[in-house]
Every structure is written in structure tokens, then in C-alpha cells.
Design a protein around this motif. Structure first.
Motif, mmCIF file in Angstrom:
data_model
loop_
_atom_site.group_PDB
_atom_site.id
_atom_site.type_symbol
_atom_site.label_atom_id
_atom_site.label_comp_id
_atom_site.label_asym_id
_atom_site.label_seq_id
_atom_site.Cartn_x
_atom_site.Cartn_y
_atom_site.Cartn_z
ATOM 1 N N MET A 1 38.374 -22.953 36.582
ATOM 2 C CA MET A 1 37.640 -23.420 35.352
ATOM 3 C C MET A 1 38.030 -23.671 34.031
ATOM 4 N N ALA A 2 38.923 -24.125 34.352
ATOM 5 C CA ALA A 2 39.465 -25.533 33.570
ATOM 6 C C ALA A 2 38.812 -25.736 32.355
ATOM 7 N N LYS A 3 38.147 -26.933 32.929
ATOM 8 C CA LYS A 3 37.371 -27.459 32.490
ATOM 9 C C LYS A 3 35.522 -26.864 32.505
ATOM 10 N N THR A 4 36.157 -25.752 32.079
ATOM 11 C CA THR A 4 34.848 -25.059 31.387
ATOM 12 C C THR A 4 34.968 -24.474 30.543
ATOM 13 N N ALA A 5 33.639 -24.842 29.632
ATOM 14 C CA ALA A 5 33.334 -24.612 28.415
ATOM 15 C C ALA A 5 32.042 -23.200 28.036
ATOM 16 N N LEU A 6 32.705 -22.212 26.741
ATOM 17 C CA LEU A 6 31.649 -21.557 26.693
ATOM 18 C C LEU A 6 30.544 -21.871 26.506
ATOM 19 N N LEU A 7 29.145 -22.030 25.741
ATOM 20 C CA LEU A 7 28.666 -22.887 24.881
ATOM 21 C C LEU A 7 27.624 -21.904 24.132
ATOM 22 N N LEU A 8 27.881 -21.012 22.786
ATOM 23 C CA LEU A 8 27.571 -20.736 22.709
ATOM 24 C C LEU A 8 26.282 -20.218 21.633
ATOM 25 N N ILE A 9 24.814 -20.693 22.152
ATOM 26 C CA ILE A 9 23.631 -21.338 20.925
ATOM 27 C C ILE A 9 22.995 -20.495 19.784
ATOM 28 N N ASP A 10 22.728 -20.750 18.325
ATOM 29 C CA ASP A 10 21.863 -19.741 18.216
ATOM 30 C C ASP A 10 21.767 -18.335 17.837
ATOM 31 N N PHE A 11 23.260 -17.841 18.043
ATOM 32 C CA PHE A 11 22.962 -16.282 18.266
ATOM 33 C C PHE A 11 23.498 -15.607 16.459
ATOM 34 N N GLN A 12 22.574 -15.582 15.883
ATOM 35 C CA GLN A 12 21.971 -16.260 14.036
ATOM 36 C C GLN A 12 21.514 -14.878 13.406
ATOM 37 N N ASN A 13 22.110 -14.435 12.288
ATOM 38 C CA ASN A 13 21.152 -13.099 12.018
ATOM 39 C C ASN A 13 19.871 -13.285 11.676
ATOM 40 N N ASP A 14 19.473 -14.120 11.784
ATOM 41 C CA ASP A 14 18.031 -14.080 11.925
ATOM 42 C C ASP A 14 17.552 -13.520 12.878
ATOM 43 N N TYR A 15 18.062 -14.117 13.631
ATOM 44 C CA TYR A 15 17.418 -13.266 15.490
ATOM 45 C C TYR A 15 17.476 -12.361 15.550
ATOM 46 N N PHE A 16 18.172 -11.080 14.970
ATOM 47 C CA PHE A 16 18.349 -10.289 14.551
ATOM 48 C C PHE A 16 17.564 -9.322 14.146
ATOM 49 N N GLN A 17 18.383 -7.511 14.483
ATOM 50 C CA GLN A 17 16.767 -6.733 13.302
ATOM 51 C C GLN A 17 17.000 -6.937 12.590
ATOM 52 N N GLY A 18 16.745 -7.035 10.971
ATOM 53 C CA GLY A 18 16.300 -7.225 10.330
ATOM 54 C C GLY A 18 15.792 -8.549 9.538
ATOM 55 N N GLY A 19 16.182 -9.490 11.054
ATOM 56 C CA GLY A 19 16.193 -10.612 10.313
ATOM 57 C C GLY A 19 15.133 -11.170 9.879
#
Length: 183
Positions: A1-19
Motif C-alpha cells: 500500500m506504500a504506493k497508494t494515495a487517498l484522493l478526497l474530491i470536493d468535500f466542500q461546505n456548499d455540498y453540506f446542509q446549509g450550503g
């Protein structure tokens, strides 16, 4: 797993409640993304955050410099974790993402975030086209209801259609628990 990365795309406030563009199930998806993020941090594996910001204030959400365009606190980057700013649907287009991954020798990507039918789909397909081995944590992604020809397609159906298409030819689509077990 050393050559594995986690890519988190667009977990941004506008997509959440109240956004400005709330998705269905964003909080639950971010909770799963946070579990993966925690595991990657514990194992000192690479993490890359992607943040979308539209170039003008005429956009419906992710306005330049707005609070809505900031990464949600539940998955906020720590000092030293790279944040890639994009203005396109595809996280690789006109960004330094590929260069950043290649400099770290990344071969495998686990992708989480939003929206399933747009940025997750585009990012996963581009990653596969660039030769990365792709996994998408289906329960760590969110989308919204769509309308086509006067018919509303529920978010769950949109999500399932895109996950099934990605699993057909672009990579592994698995639960957060399954991907955590692989770490």
C-alpha cells in the motif's frame, strides 16, 4: 500500500446542509471519507485533497474565496497535506494533480468525495486513463437528484448507475470497510 494515495474530491461546505448546493447523504459520505482519511494518516500514507472553485461569482456554488468553497471541517487537510485547486470537473485537467502523484510514485488511488456523477466519475476515469489502479469507496461519495426529460432520477439511482459504470471498466468500487481491510 506504500504506493497508494487517498484522493478526497470536493468535500466542500456548499455540498453540506446549509450550503448552496446540498447533496443527498453528504454527511454520511464524509463520515466514511473521514474514516479512510484517519487510516491513511495513521499509516503515514499519502493524502491529496482536491477543492473546486469556479472562476467567477456567477457560478451557482463554490464561489471564489467563499466559505462554501472551503473543504468541510470533517475532512479538512492537515498542515503539509496537499490541496489541489481545480476549476474543471476533472481533477486532473489544468492542475498539478498528476505531477504531484507521480512525484510520490503513486500507482493506486482510492477516491472519495462528490459528486458521484460528475467529479468522482471524471476523476476516476481520468486516473484509470493515466494508468493508475483506481478504487472508489462507494459509501464515501455523494450526489443529488437529477432531472432528465421531465423525469426525476433519485440520487441513490444516479449514484448506483455511476458506481456500476465505473466498476464495469475503470476500477474497483468497494465499501469503505472493504478498502480499510486492504490497508
Amino acid at each position: 500500500m506504500a504506493k497508494t494515495a487517498l484522493l478526497l474530491i470536493d468535500f466542500q461546505n456548499d455540498y453540506f446542509q446549509g450550503g448552496k448546493w446540498q447533496l443527498v447523504g453528504t454527511e454520511a459520505a464524509a463520515d466514511q471519507g473521514a474514516r479512510l482519511l484517519s487510516a491513511f494518516r495513521e499509516k503515514s500514507l499519502p493524502v491529496v485533497h482536491v477543492r473546486h472553485e469556479f472562476p467567477t461569482n456567477e457560478a451557482p456554488f463554490f464561489l471564489p474565496g467563499s466559505e462554501g468553497a472551503q473543504i468541510h471541517p470533517s475532512v479538512a487537510p492537515l498542515t503539509g497535506e496537499p490541496v489541489v485547486l481545480k476549476q474543471q470537473i476533472n481533477s486532473f485537467r489544468d492542475t498539478e494533480l498528476k505531477q504531484l502523484l507521480d512525484e510520490q510514485g503513486i500507482e493506486h488511488l482510492i477516491i472519495v468525495g462528490a459528486m458521484s456523477h460528475m467529479c468522482i466519475d471524471a476523476g476516476a476515469r481520468a486516473a484509470a486513463d493515466f494508468g493508475y489502479q483506481v478504487a472508489v469507496a462507494h459509501d464515501a461519495c455523494a450526489t443529488l437528484d437529477l432531472t432528465f426529460e421531465d423525469r426525476t432520477v433519485p440520487a441513490a439511482d444516479v449514484h448506483n448507475a455511476y458506481m456500476s459504470a465505473l466498476s464495469f471498466g475503470y476500477g474497483r468500487v468497494a465499501s469503505t470497510d472493504e478498502l480499510l481491510a486492504d490497508l
